[in-house]
Design a protein around this motif. Sequence first.
Motif, PDB file in Angstrom:
ATOM      1  N   ARG A 136      48.128  27.684  41.198  1.00  0.00           N
ATOM      2  CA  ARG A 136      47.582  28.687  40.284  1.00  0.00           C
ATOM      3  C   ARG A 136      48.679  29.671  39.861  1.00  0.00           C
ATOM      4  NH1 ARG A 136      43.790  31.240  44.218  1.00  0.00           N
ATOM      5  NH2 ARG A 136      45.123  30.142  45.708  1.00  0.00           N
ATOM      6  N   TRP A 137      48.540  30.195  38.655  1.00  0.00           N
ATOM      7  CA  TRP A 137      49.483  31.174  38.126  1.00  0.00           C
ATOM      8  C   TRP A 137      48.706  32.383  37.618  1.00  0.00           C
ATOM      9  CZ3 TRP A 137      54.783  30.410  38.209  1.00  0.00           C
ATOM     10  CH2 TRP A 137      55.200  29.122  38.595  1.00  0.00           C
ATOM     11  N   THR A 138      49.110  33.582  38.062  1.00  0.00           N
ATOM     12  CA  THR A 138      48.504  34.821  37.599  1.00  0.00           C
ATOM     13  C   THR A 138      49.612  35.714  37.068  1.00  0.00           C
ATOM     14  OG1 THR A 138      46.827  34.643  39.334  1.00  0.00           O
ATOM     15  CG2 THR A 138      47.025  36.752  38.218  1.00  0.00           C
ATOM     16  N   VAL A 139      49.511  36.089  35.802  1.00  0.00           N
ATOM     17  CA  VAL A 139      50.552  36.892  35.157  1.00  0.00           C
ATOM     18  C   VAL A 139      50.036  38.317  34.954  1.00  0.00           C
ATOM     19  CG1 VAL A 139      52.069  37.118  33.163  1.00  0.00           C
ATOM     20  CG2 VAL A 139      51.447  34.832  34.002  1.00  0.00           C
ATOM     21  N   HIS A 140      50.823  39.296  35.393  1.00  0.00           N
ATOM     22  CA  HIS A 140      50.469  40.709  35.274  1.00  0.00           C
ATOM     23  C   HIS A 140      51.480  41.423  34.377  1.00  0.00           C
ATOM     24  CE1 HIS A 140      47.333  40.547  38.404  1.00  0.00           C
ATOM     25  NE2 HIS A 140      48.102  39.617  38.931  1.00  0.00           N
ATOM     26  N   PRO A 141      51.098  42.573  33.836  1.00  0.00           N
ATOM     27  CA  PRO A 141      51.949  43.215  32.830  1.00  0.00           C
ATOM     28  C   PRO A 141      53.324  43.641  33.322  1.00  0.00           C
ATOM     29  CG  PRO A 141      49.724  44.142  32.792  1.00  0.00           C
ATOM     30  CD  PRO A 141      49.806  43.263  33.985  1.00  0.00           C
ATOM     31  N   ASP A 142      53.424  44.098  34.565  1.00  0.00           N
ATOM     32  CA  ASP A 142      54.676  44.685  35.036  1.00  0.00           C
ATOM     33  C   ASP A 142      54.750  44.585  36.554  1.00  0.00           C
ATOM     34  OD1 ASP A 142      53.111  46.883  36.109  1.00  0.00           O
ATOM     35  OD2 ASP A 142      53.023  47.672  34.067  1.00  0.00           O
ATOM     36  N   PRO A 143      55.907  44.937  37.145  1.00  0.00           N
ATOM     37  CA  PRO A 143      56.054  44.836  38.597  1.00  0.00           C
ATOM     38  C   PRO A 143      55.039  45.667  39.376  1.00  0.00           C
ATOM     39  CG  PRO A 143      58.205  45.003  37.579  1.00  0.00           C
ATOM     40  CD  PRO A 143      57.205  45.250  36.491  1.00  0.00           C
ATOM     41  N   GLY A 144      54.649  46.822  38.841  1.00  0.00           N
ATOM     42  CA  GLY A 144      53.658  47.642  39.524  1.00  0.00           C
ATOM     43  C   GLY A 144      52.324  46.934  39.655  1.00  0.00           C
TER      44      GLY A 144
END
Length: 240
Positions: A3-11
């Motif tokens: 699975r891959w989950t992409v978030h906006p930024d490192p925070g």
Amino acid sequence: MTRWTVHPDPGAVAVAAADRVVAAAAAAIEERGTFRVALSGGGTPKEVYPLLLEPGRRDAVDWSRVEFFWGDERSVPPDHPESNFGVAYGMLISQLPGVRADQVHRMPAEAEDIDAAAMGYESELRLCFGARGSEPPAFDLIWLGMGPDGHCASLFPGTAALDEEARWAVGNWVPQQDTWRMTLTFPVLVAGRDVIFVVTGADKADPIRRIRTGDSGLPAERVSGERVEWIVDLAAAGED
């Protein structure tokens, strides 16, 4: 399937990773009475550890039932600034309620004979997991990072530990960094009940693209399957 989950930024990645650790811990303790986790090295955990100490997450876990291990360690003493154990202990473990010394299983990678020390660590794993025979231990959560060269734990491209099929922990000479490391091996990493890769930064975009395409030949790609989730930011995903 991985699975891959992409978030906006490192925070946002750090928040997601902290929540995954808490959820995995709560589930394992409820189901089996103990949560056994292999912690990551590198820089990303330094962003996650403070979030685990926030009251909402800290109080959601019975930390007296958590056993701490490491996926790899540098060949430095435990009080060295680059020690994965030292960072985790100082930033997190020492501040958690109810954690006893016998719950913390550091890798003694500063030993003069690092491979003998790795064999000792494997024996400690056998004891802690009640393991018999050759079947590797099943960690409740294995937390990994990835370097720009595609390494995970201390399984660097071109190193001998990539071919280890029997041992659970080894000393691994890393010529790229002119140093020894202690690392868990692929038989252990692929046996985890739950595995997360927590990765940020544009310098990881090329290896991630290759891994997602398939047949990259990179070490991190070898840890795959439906139990594996990559938690990445837009830059690492090449979407920045």
